[in-house]
Each structure stands twice: as C-alpha cells, then as structure tokens.
Design a protein around this motif. Structure first.
Motif, PDB file in Angstrom:
ATOM      1  N   HIS A 109     -16.213   7.993   0.733  1.00  0.00           N
ATOM      2  CA  HIS A 109     -15.262   7.887   1.832  1.00  0.00           C
ATOM      3  C   HIS A 109     -15.633   6.771   2.805  1.00  0.00           C
ATOM      4  CE1 HIS A 109     -12.939  11.451   0.822  1.00  0.00           C
ATOM      5  NE2 HIS A 109     -14.089  11.978   0.431  1.00  0.00           N
ATOM      6  N   PRO A 110     -15.847   5.554   2.321  1.00  0.00           N
ATOM      7  CA  PRO A 110     -16.114   4.467   3.257  1.00  0.00           C
ATOM      8  C   PRO A 110     -14.833   4.045   3.988  1.00  0.00           C
ATOM      9  CG  PRO A 110     -15.962   3.587   1.045  1.00  0.00           C
ATOM     10  CD  PRO A 110     -15.817   5.082   0.932  1.00  0.00           C
ATOM     11  N   VAL A 111     -15.000   3.564   5.203  1.00  0.00           N
ATOM     12  CA  VAL A 111     -13.890   3.066   5.987  1.00  0.00           C
ATOM     13  C   VAL A 111     -14.133   1.582   6.283  1.00  0.00           C
ATOM     14  CG1 VAL A 111     -12.692   3.232   8.195  1.00  0.00           C
ATOM     15  CG2 VAL A 111     -13.382   5.297   7.020  1.00  0.00           C
ATOM     16  N   TRP A 116     -23.392   8.628  11.942  1.00  0.00           N
ATOM     17  CA  TRP A 116     -22.630   7.392  11.735  1.00  0.00           C
ATOM     18  C   TRP A 116     -21.794   7.484  10.465  1.00  0.00           C
ATOM     19  CZ3 TRP A 116     -22.716   3.709   7.791  1.00  0.00           C
ATOM     20  CH2 TRP A 116     -22.049   2.512   8.064  1.00  0.00           C
ATOM     21  N   ILE A 117     -22.395   8.015   9.393  1.00  0.00           N
ATOM     22  CA  ILE A 117     -21.658   8.199   8.140  1.00  0.00           C
ATOM     23  C   ILE A 117     -20.511   9.178   8.351  1.00  0.00           C
ATOM     24  CG2 ILE A 117     -21.844   9.178   5.808  1.00  0.00           C
ATOM     25  CD1 ILE A 117     -24.700   8.008   5.701  1.00  0.00           C
ATOM     26  N   ALA A 118     -20.773  10.258   9.108  1.00  0.00           N
ATOM     27  CA  ALA A 118     -19.716  11.237   9.379  1.00  0.00           C
ATOM     28  C   ALA A 118     -18.572  10.609  10.165  1.00  0.00           C
ATOM     29  CB  ALA A 118     -20.303  12.418  10.147  1.00  0.00           C
ATOM     30  N   HIS A 169     -12.856  17.060   5.849  1.00  0.00           N
ATOM     31  CA  HIS A 169     -13.881  17.741   5.053  1.00  0.00           C
ATOM     32  C   HIS A 169     -15.173  16.936   5.020  1.00  0.00           C
ATOM     33  CE1 HIS A 169     -15.910  18.501   1.110  1.00  0.00           C
ATOM     34  NE2 HIS A 169     -15.812  19.735   1.547  1.00  0.00           N
ATOM     35  N   ALA A 170     -15.060  15.650   4.697  1.00  0.00           N
ATOM     36  CA  ALA A 170     -16.245  14.798   4.609  1.00  0.00           C
ATOM     37  C   ALA A 170     -16.911  14.639   5.966  1.00  0.00           C
ATOM     38  CB  ALA A 170     -15.858  13.430   4.042  1.00  0.00           C
ATOM     39  N   ALA A 207     -20.834  15.973   6.549  1.00  0.00           N
ATOM     40  CA  ALA A 207     -21.926  15.054   6.888  1.00  0.00           C
ATOM     41  C   ALA A 207     -22.450  15.311   8.295  1.00  0.00           C
ATOM     42  CB  ALA A 207     -21.450  13.608   6.761  1.00  0.00           C
ATOM     43  N   GLY A 208     -21.552  15.568   9.238  1.00  0.00           N
ATOM     44  CA  GLY A 208     -21.973  15.801  10.607  1.00  0.00           C
ATOM     45  C   GLY A 208     -22.789  17.073  10.771  1.00  0.00           C
ATOM     46  N   SER A 209     -22.359  18.156  10.144  1.00  0.00           N
ATOM     47  CA  SER A 209     -23.079  19.428  10.280  1.00  0.00           C
ATOM     48  C   SER A 209     -24.438  19.371   9.602  1.00  0.00           C
ATOM     49  CB  SER A 209     -22.246  20.573   9.702  1.00  0.00           C
ATOM     50  OG  SER A 209     -21.958  20.379   8.336  1.00  0.00           O
TER      51      SER A 209
END
Length: 366
Positions: A359-361, A289-291, A298-299, A303-305
């Motif tokens: 990196h919040p959206v 979810w963060i990814a 990059h971010a 986070a996903g990996s």
C-alpha cells in the motif's frame, strides 16, 4: 536453472523488507546478544530465536494483505483455541501459561499480539469511522475476552500488551475521547474487584513494592532497588562491556529477562541507553510513517497499532526497571531474553513491512 530460481526468490524476499527498519532491528538484536554474552546468558538460544523471527518477518512481509484480511477471523479464532487449552494442559512457574509441544514450549498468548490487532483492524475497516457506540462495544468484546483469559493464566504483562494493541487500533480509527474517559473510569471501578478477585499474591506484592520498594529492601523490594543501583552506577559512559557488577555478582535478579536493560545501562551508561532508546523511537516512528502513508483503513490501523504496541513494550519495561511502574514481566524488545516474544515482535514488524509493500502512496519510497 534452480540456482537462478533460488536467487529470484531471495531477491523477492529482500525487496519486500523495509531496509531502514531492518537495520535498526539488527542493531538492537546485536545489542541484546552483547548484553547476554556479557553476563554468560543463553546467547546461542537467543540468536536462533532471532533467526526464526527474521524468517517470520521475511515471510509475512510478502503476505498479500487482501488474502490476510480474508483469513483474519479464522486466524483470530484459531489463536483462541490454544489460549483455552492452557487451562487444561498448560504449565508454568506462576500458573498456566505454556503448552508443552514436545519440541518446544509455546506461549499461546503471544499469538494474540498479532491476531488481535489484525482482528480489530479487520472489523473496523468495513464500518463507518469514527466508530459508533455499537462498533466500540463489539471491539471491546473482541479485545476483552482474550485479555481476560490471559489475565487469568495469570499473565498481567501480556494481557496489558494485547489490550493496548487493540485499543490503539480503536484510537487510530478516531475513537471519541469520551469513550477513553469512560474506559478509564471503568478501570478505576474495576480495580478493587481485580485486586481482591483476580490478582495473585505475588502480583499484589509487585504493586505494593512499586509504591514503597524500601519497605522490604531484602525481600519484595530487592529487584527494583538493585535495578536502580545498576542504572545509577553506569553513569554517563558505563563501566564497560562485561564489567558490570550487579548481574555478575548476582545482586540483580532476572538479569537476562526482565532486567536485561538494567545490565545495558550499567555497562554502557547513559550513552548506551540513549542510543538504544533512539533506535526504539526510530522503529516506532517508522511504523507510524508507514501507517500514515497506507491507502486504506485496514492497512493504516494494522501498521499503526503494531507500531504503538512496540512502543508499549519499551515504555513499560523502562518504567518497570526504574521503579516508575510496577514489575509486570514485560521484556525489553530484542534486548531481554525470550523466544516467543522475540519471534512475535519480529513477525509483527513483518506485517508492518507488508503494509509498506502493498500500500505505498505517491510511489511509497523511503
């Protein structure tokens, strides 16, 4: 005043931590310590390692991703040096895996669990996506060289995890499934070569035991058979905390490390197993979810990996103790005893928290 400055620093550190992730991890750590305590394991040592991992997580959650990205190639190169040093001064039960630093033993391959996904995310973020054939080949080289060095130590389990973290970054970058099929075919072709040229005899025994554990029930098949007995005897509610027999009577080997989750299954039953697996699922889902909400490539890839690599830990250890997968020495996250593994896992989650912090959206709450 000094105390006000200290409180300010503490508040800043807490603010960067993702509270839902932290709570889930703390519960898992408590469960791990409870399992160790029930079998007279090294509870104090593991608690100290958890403390060190939490400190690393807190520090990395405050890291500037821009600065981290700039330093990534150097961090990757620096993590390769001790990986090469083990071939000169390394020690270990099955080969050259550890460096004796006097105060503690360092397993250099654990460093790659962080530096490799960092490197692949760094390399991919500045190139057109989905990745071109050249980009895929360079990424494969960045993944393959350290993975091969780890495999030759020999350490098949960590080599698997390191490879998975890099491959996940490629998949998240939009890797075409044709490449996945090509890679699978390449592994199938290389399997006989690895069997005769790379794998040690004990590793071959693990594969053969996986195929037929009953062929040598008092020898190579003992671990898997006793693990299955422990899991099955727990039933729905379990025998109760501290009332398990497979570990306390020394039927179950490696019950503080590789087969710690078997102890949990026997003592807490399927209720305990499902609860812990739900916590693992939440941790992985939260990381993804963060990814998904990260602003840049990059971010998102980082986070996903890291989140999916955490999932591989759970998948492989769970399959290993139930006989679905061969025994490759991968611990169950935060349940199994292990110093560098616990610290590297928590440090990786710290990097995921850094992604959420920087990196919040749309306000980035949650």
């Amino acid at each position: 005043m000094e105390w006000k400055r200290l409180l300010g620093h503490c508040h800043g550190a807490v603010r960067t931590l993702d509270l839902p992730l932290l709570v889930a991890l703390l519960i898992l750590m408590a469960a791990g310590l409870a399992v160790l305590y029930s079998v007279d394991g090294p509870v104090r040592g593991q608690a100290l390692r958890f403390g060190g991992g939490l400190v690393a997580m807190g520090v990395l959650s405050r890291v500037s991703l821009v600065r981290l990205r700039a330093w990534t190639p150097w961090l990757y190169a620096a993590s390769m040096l001790p990986l090469l040093a083990v071939y000169v001064v390394g020690t270990g039960k099955y080969g050259q895996r550890w460096l004796n630093l006097g105060v503690f033993y360092l397993q250099p391959s654990e460093l790659l669990k962080l530096s490799l996904p960092l490197m692949i995310a760094w390399y991919l973020h500045q190139r057109p996506l989905p990745p071109s054939p050249r980009t895929v080949l360079v990424s494969a080289l960045l993944i393959g060289v350290p993975a091969l060095l780890i495999l030759l130590q020999p350490n098949l389990g960590t080599a698997t995890l390191v490879t998975a973290s890099g491959v996940f970054a490629l998949l998240l970058a939009g890797l075409h499934w044709g490449w996945v099929g090509t890679g699978a075919a390449g592994l199938a072709v290389a399997a006989p070569l690895a069997w005769f040229g790379l794998l040690r005899q004990y590793q071959k025994d693990r594969v053969l035991t996986f195929l037929d554990p009953a062929a040598d029930p008092l020898g190579t098949g003992w671990n898997i058979l006793q693990s299955r007995i422990a899991i099955g005897s727990g039933g729905w509610q379990g025998r109760g905390w501290g009332n398990g027999t497979q570990a306390t009577l020394d039927f179950l080997p490696e019950y503080t490390t590789d087969f710690a989750f078997s102890v949990l299954a026997e003592e807490f039953g399927w209720i305990g197993v499902v609860t812990v697996l739900a916590l693992y699922l939440f941790v992985v889902g939260r990381c993804l979810w963060i990814a998904s909400r990260a602003r840049d490539t990059h971010a998102r890839l980082l986070a996903g990996s890291l989140g999916l690599a955490f999932f591989v830990y759970v998948l492989v250890n769970g399959g290993m103790i139930s006989g679905v997968l061969p025994v490759v020495g991968i611990p169950m996250p935060l349940i199994s005893y292990g110093g560098t593994s616990a610290v590297s896992l928590l440090a990786g989650i710290g990097l995921v928290m850094a992604v959420r912090q920087h990196h919040p959206v749309h306000g980035g709450g949650g």
